[in-house]
Design a protein around this motif. Structure first.
Motif, PDB file in Angstrom:
ATOM      1  N   ALA A 245       0.816  -1.353  -0.081  1.00 40.55           N
ATOM      2  CA  ALA A 245      -0.092   0.239   0.038  1.00 40.55           C
ATOM      3  C   ALA A 245       0.788   1.268   0.148  1.00 40.55           C
ATOM      4  O   ALA A 245       0.412   2.366  -0.574  1.00 40.55           O
ATOM      5  CB  ALA A 245      -0.723   0.001   1.429  1.00 40.55           C
ATOM      6  N   VAL A 246       2.033   1.114   0.698  1.00 40.49           N
ATOM      7  CA  VAL A 246       3.024   2.392   0.496  1.00 40.49           C
ATOM      8  C   VAL A 246       3.378   2.745  -0.861  1.00 40.49           C
ATOM      9  O   VAL A 246       3.745   4.082  -0.856  1.00 40.49           O
ATOM     10  CB  VAL A 246       4.119   2.137   1.395  1.00 40.49           C
ATOM     11  CG1 VAL A 246       3.860   2.011   2.864  1.00 40.49           C
ATOM     12  CG2 VAL A 246       5.120   0.887   0.843  1.00 40.49           C
ATOM     13  N   PHE A 247       3.150   2.009  -1.865  1.00 37.19           N
ATOM     14  CA  PHE A 247       3.784   2.481  -3.154  1.00 37.19           C
ATOM     15  C   PHE A 247       2.493   3.118  -3.781  1.00 37.19           C
ATOM     16  O   PHE A 247       2.593   3.561  -4.981  1.00 37.19           O
ATOM     17  CB  PHE A 247       4.008   1.252  -3.968  1.00 37.19           C
ATOM     18  CG  PHE A 247       5.119   0.387  -3.620  1.00 37.19           C
ATOM     19  CD1 PHE A 247       6.441   1.250  -3.884  1.00 37.19           C
ATOM     20  CD2 PHE A 247       5.421  -0.743  -2.818  1.00 37.19           C
ATOM     21  CE1 PHE A 247       7.522   0.445  -3.577  1.00 37.19           C
ATOM     22  CE2 PHE A 247       6.347  -1.210  -2.414  1.00 37.19           C
ATOM     23  CZ  PHE A 247       7.714  -0.575  -2.828  1.00 37.19           C
ATOM     24  N   ALA A 255      11.349   7.573  -3.983  1.00 38.83           N
ATOM     25  CA  ALA A 255      12.445   7.296  -3.017  1.00 38.83           C
ATOM     26  C   ALA A 255      12.880   5.809  -2.685  1.00 38.83           C
ATOM     27  O   ALA A 255      14.288   5.778  -2.647  1.00 38.83           O
ATOM     28  CB  ALA A 255      11.904   7.633  -1.591  1.00 38.83           C
ATOM     29  N   ALA A 256      11.989   5.049  -2.820  1.00 42.92           N
ATOM     30  CA  ALA A 256      12.414   3.663  -2.890  1.00 42.92           C
ATOM     31  C   ALA A 256      13.367   3.235  -3.881  1.00 42.92           C
ATOM     32  O   ALA A 256      14.199   2.439  -3.905  1.00 42.92           O
ATOM     33  CB  ALA A 256      11.197   2.603  -2.765  1.00 42.92           C
ATOM     34  N   ALA A 367      11.006   9.949   2.099  1.00 46.41           N
ATOM     35  CA  ALA A 367       9.946   8.827   1.926  1.00 46.41           C
ATOM     36  C   ALA A 367       9.001   8.939   3.142  1.00 46.41           C
ATOM     37  O   ALA A 367       7.749   8.640   3.002  1.00 46.41           O
ATOM     38  CB  ALA A 367      10.622   7.460   1.919  1.00 46.41           C
ATOM     39  N   SER A 368       9.417   9.075   4.346  1.00 47.90           N
ATOM     40  CA  SER A 368       8.764   8.941   5.765  1.00 47.90           C
ATOM     41  C   SER A 368       7.703  10.388   5.523  1.00 47.90           C
ATOM     42  O   SER A 368       6.511  10.107   5.874  1.00 47.90           O
ATOM     43  CB  SER A 368       9.659   9.353   6.846  1.00 47.90           C
ATOM     44  OG  SER A 368      10.207  10.552   6.759  1.00 47.90           O
ATOM     45  N   ARG A 369       8.099  11.473   4.979  1.00 51.47           N
ATOM     46  CA  ARG A 369       6.961  12.582   4.821  1.00 51.47           C
ATOM     47  C   ARG A 369       5.936  12.351   3.837  1.00 51.47           C
ATOM     48  O   ARG A 369       4.952  13.158   3.777  1.00 51.47           O
ATOM     49  CB  ARG A 369       7.749  13.796   4.340  1.00 51.47           C
ATOM     50  CG  ARG A 369       8.762  14.378   5.384  1.00 51.47           C
ATOM     51  CD  ARG A 369       9.626  15.648   4.989  1.00 51.47           C
ATOM     52  NE  ARG A 369       8.733  16.692   4.367  1.00 51.47           N
ATOM     53  CZ  ARG A 369       9.207  17.665   3.781  1.00 51.47           C
ATOM     54  NH1 ARG A 369      10.380  18.008   4.139  1.00 51.47           N
ATOM     55  NH2 ARG A 369       8.284  18.749   3.546  1.00 51.47           N
ATOM     56  N   SER A 370       6.087  11.331   2.945  1.00 50.90           N
ATOM     57  CA  SER A 370       5.185  11.322   1.965  1.00 50.90           C
ATOM     58  C   SER A 370       4.090  10.042   2.400  1.00 50.90           C
ATOM     59  O   SER A 370       2.962   9.836   1.672  1.00 50.90           O
ATOM     60  CB  SER A 370       5.643  10.626   0.603  1.00 50.90           C
ATOM     61  OG  SER A 370       6.192   9.361   0.887  1.00 50.90           O
ATOM     62  N   THR A 380       9.529   2.279   6.234  1.00 52.50           N
ATOM     63  CA  THR A 380      10.924   2.014   6.494  1.00 52.50           C
ATOM     64  C   THR A 380      11.412   0.675   6.379  1.00 52.50           C
ATOM     65  O   THR A 380      12.409   0.704   5.714  1.00 52.50           O
ATOM     66  CB  THR A 380      10.992   2.462   7.909  1.00 52.50           C
ATOM     67  OG1 THR A 380      10.712   3.671   8.744  1.00 52.50           O
ATOM     68  CG2 THR A 380      12.567   2.125   8.460  1.00 52.50           C
ATOM     69  N   GLY A 381      10.479  -0.309   6.465  1.00 54.51           N
ATOM     70  CA  GLY A 381      11.274  -1.540   5.933  1.00 54.51           C
ATOM     71  C   GLY A 381      11.134  -1.667   4.493  1.00 54.51           C
ATOM     72  O   GLY A 381      12.096  -2.345   4.069  1.00 54.51           O
ATOM     73  N   VAL A 382      10.271  -1.247   3.946  1.00 57.68           N
ATOM     74  CA  VAL A 382      10.428  -1.263   2.346  1.00 57.68           C
ATOM     75  C   VAL A 382      11.783  -0.476   1.867  1.00 57.68           C
ATOM     76  O   VAL A 382      12.566  -0.937   0.969  1.00 57.68           O
ATOM     77  CB  VAL A 382       9.123  -0.476   1.617  1.00 57.68           C
ATOM     78  CG1 VAL A 382       9.463  -0.541   0.170  1.00 57.68           C
ATOM     79  CG2 VAL A 382       7.935  -1.412   1.914  1.00 57.68           C
TER      80      VAL A 382
END
Length: 452
Positions: A245-247, A255-256, A367-370, A380-382
């Motif tokens: 879901a983070v994608f 970022a990833a 990444a965290s801000r998005s 964070t894991g991804v």
């Protein structure tokens, strides 16, 4: 503190210490091909990448202290097996065991440290934890070089006393309440490992198998099929290996991808630079280790500065990638076997060290801000999984280009690949458009921790 910081040292040391021992390991197993030997590094990375995300969920389900202790024991036993490895296959298996242990240690160590102290001491705890890892990474090259001068097996033996002391003190750690629930999808994790492993194999043997080889296309087909199964299970399993879901966030996806591309370049720089100075300039392991202190030392300084600077994270990510592009161009033009002057080489280590310090801050903070708060842990894991996959692919690409590393004419291609990876990492920031819920800056607590 002793238990958790000991684990942090174990995870940080491995980044440099084994890479510096790689040339000596290669000479000890002269009958093994360059592709086989690359798995001494890649087995660790594949196991780490596949299990990093579900390890945190396993710890919450079974108890963080119990899982942390299991991870320490597995890592220490893997180190012991590496010390005693009679052949390259046994050493590769031992490195995979170490990767499993590290994947368990990393997500549980900081959580245990924070749960053992009152909230008003958390900021200090985080600073000490981050500083310990940075110091270990900075001292890793010198320590690895000195130990390799004695015997490459010492780079694994040094883990044994650290692991045993950490295990001894871990008995005093508190056991957080178990959350229960279903176990994470380990079959999905296995499919990710198979997919990455098959892709790494195809890249490593690309020149030997040639595009007409059935083995090459078989490896690529296995990688694609395993990745397809992995995606399906992540979409359907109640507790997926990775939360896809983070994608849905384009900045997070950028970022990833950027972090993975950056670590392709980083691993080419680290292993390629080591092979260059040892196989072409014939530097001793101790001299090589002392030279490589420049990189992590610069990274620590720039990361601390980035954590306090008021710039958008995408600028840090772009600058980091651009510095790797600059190093690749400089090394391609300036390094030669006939003129073993260290000035351009050391300048490149400064550039890449600075790039590592700012780029990681940029990608992690961006990444965290998005993401919404409830998806921070999954994100964070991804990101960390992407980092490990990128590093593994970088080793495979380097080995494809330089093989055993004895031919100086092959290295410009490696430096070009390193620069291209940096350019790709920087290019991801074009879509890395931060849309935060509030006007955050990089010197706020979460991103300051990322900088450290």
């Amino acid at each position: 503190m002793v238990a958790v910081l000991g684990a942090s040292v174990l995870a940080s040391l491995d980044l440099f210490i084994v890479n510096l021992a790689f040339p000596r390991i290669s000479r000890s197993f002269a009958g093994a091909s360059a592709q086989e030997l690359s798995w001494v590094l890649n087995a660790y990375g594949v196991a780490f990448a596949a299990l990093l995300a579900p390890a945190g969920r396993i710890a919450d389900r079974l108890g963080r202290r119990t899982v942390f202790q299991a991870g320490l024991a597995v890592f220490t036993l893997g180190s012991l097996a590496a010390v005693a490895a009679p052949g390259v296959a046994a050493l590769i298996a031992a490195r995979a065991v170490q990767g499993v242990g590290a994947a368990v240690i990393v997500p549980t160590s900081l959580a245990l440290l924070l749960s053992s102290a009152p909230e008003d001491r958390h900021k200090r705890m985080v600073s000490v934890w981050a500083a310990t890892g940075s110091v270990a990474a900075a001292l890793g090259p010198a320590l690895g070089g000195l130990l390799t001068e004695i015997d490459w097996r010492w780079v694994f033996a040094i883990n044994l006393p650290i692991g045993m002391v950490a295990l001894l003190f871990s008995r005093r750690l508190g056991q957080a309440a178990r959350t229960g629930g279903r176990a994470p999808d380990l079959v999905g994790s296995l499919m990710l490992a198979v997919s990455v492993g098959a892709l790494v194999t195809a890249l490593s043997y690309w020149t030997e198998w040639t595009p007409a080889s059935g083995w090459l296309w078989t490896a690529l087909a296995i990688s694609a099929a395993a990745f397809g199964v992995f995606v399906v299970r992540c979409r359907t399993h109640p507790v997926p290996a990775i939360n896809l879901a983070v994608f849905r966030s384009m900045p997070f996806t950028a970022a990833a991808v950027g972090m993975a591309a950056f670590y392709v370049g980083f691993s080419i720089m680290l292993l390629g630079g080591t092979l260059w100075v040892t196989n072409v300039w014939y530097w001793s392991p101790a001299m090589t280790g002392l030279a490589f202190i420049v990189g992590p030392g610069t990274a620590v300084a720039t990361a601390l500065g980035a954590g306090r600077a008021k710039l958008d994270p995408r600028w840090f990510a772009a600058i980091g990638g651009a510095l790797f592009l600059a190093c690749g161009a400089m090394w391609s033009a300036a390094l030669s076997a006939a003129s073993p002057s260290p000035s351009f080489f050391l300048a490149g280590l400064v550039l890449t060290g600075a790039g590592a310090g700012v780029a990681q801050t940029g990608f992690l903070a961006g990444a965290s801000r998005s993401l919404p708060n409830e998806e921070y842990a999954a994100g964070t894991g991804v990101i960390n999984t992407a980092r490990q996959i990128g590093a593994t692919l970088g080793v495979a690409i380097l080995i494809t280009i330089v093989t055993t590393g004895d031919n100086p004419t092959a290295y410009p291609g490696a430096w070009t690949a390193m620069g291209a990876a940096g350019a790709l990492a920087a290019a991801t920031t074009l879509t890395f458009l931060i849309r935060s819920r509030s006007p955050k800056t990089v010197d706020e607590p979460a991103t300051e921790i990322a900088g450290r």
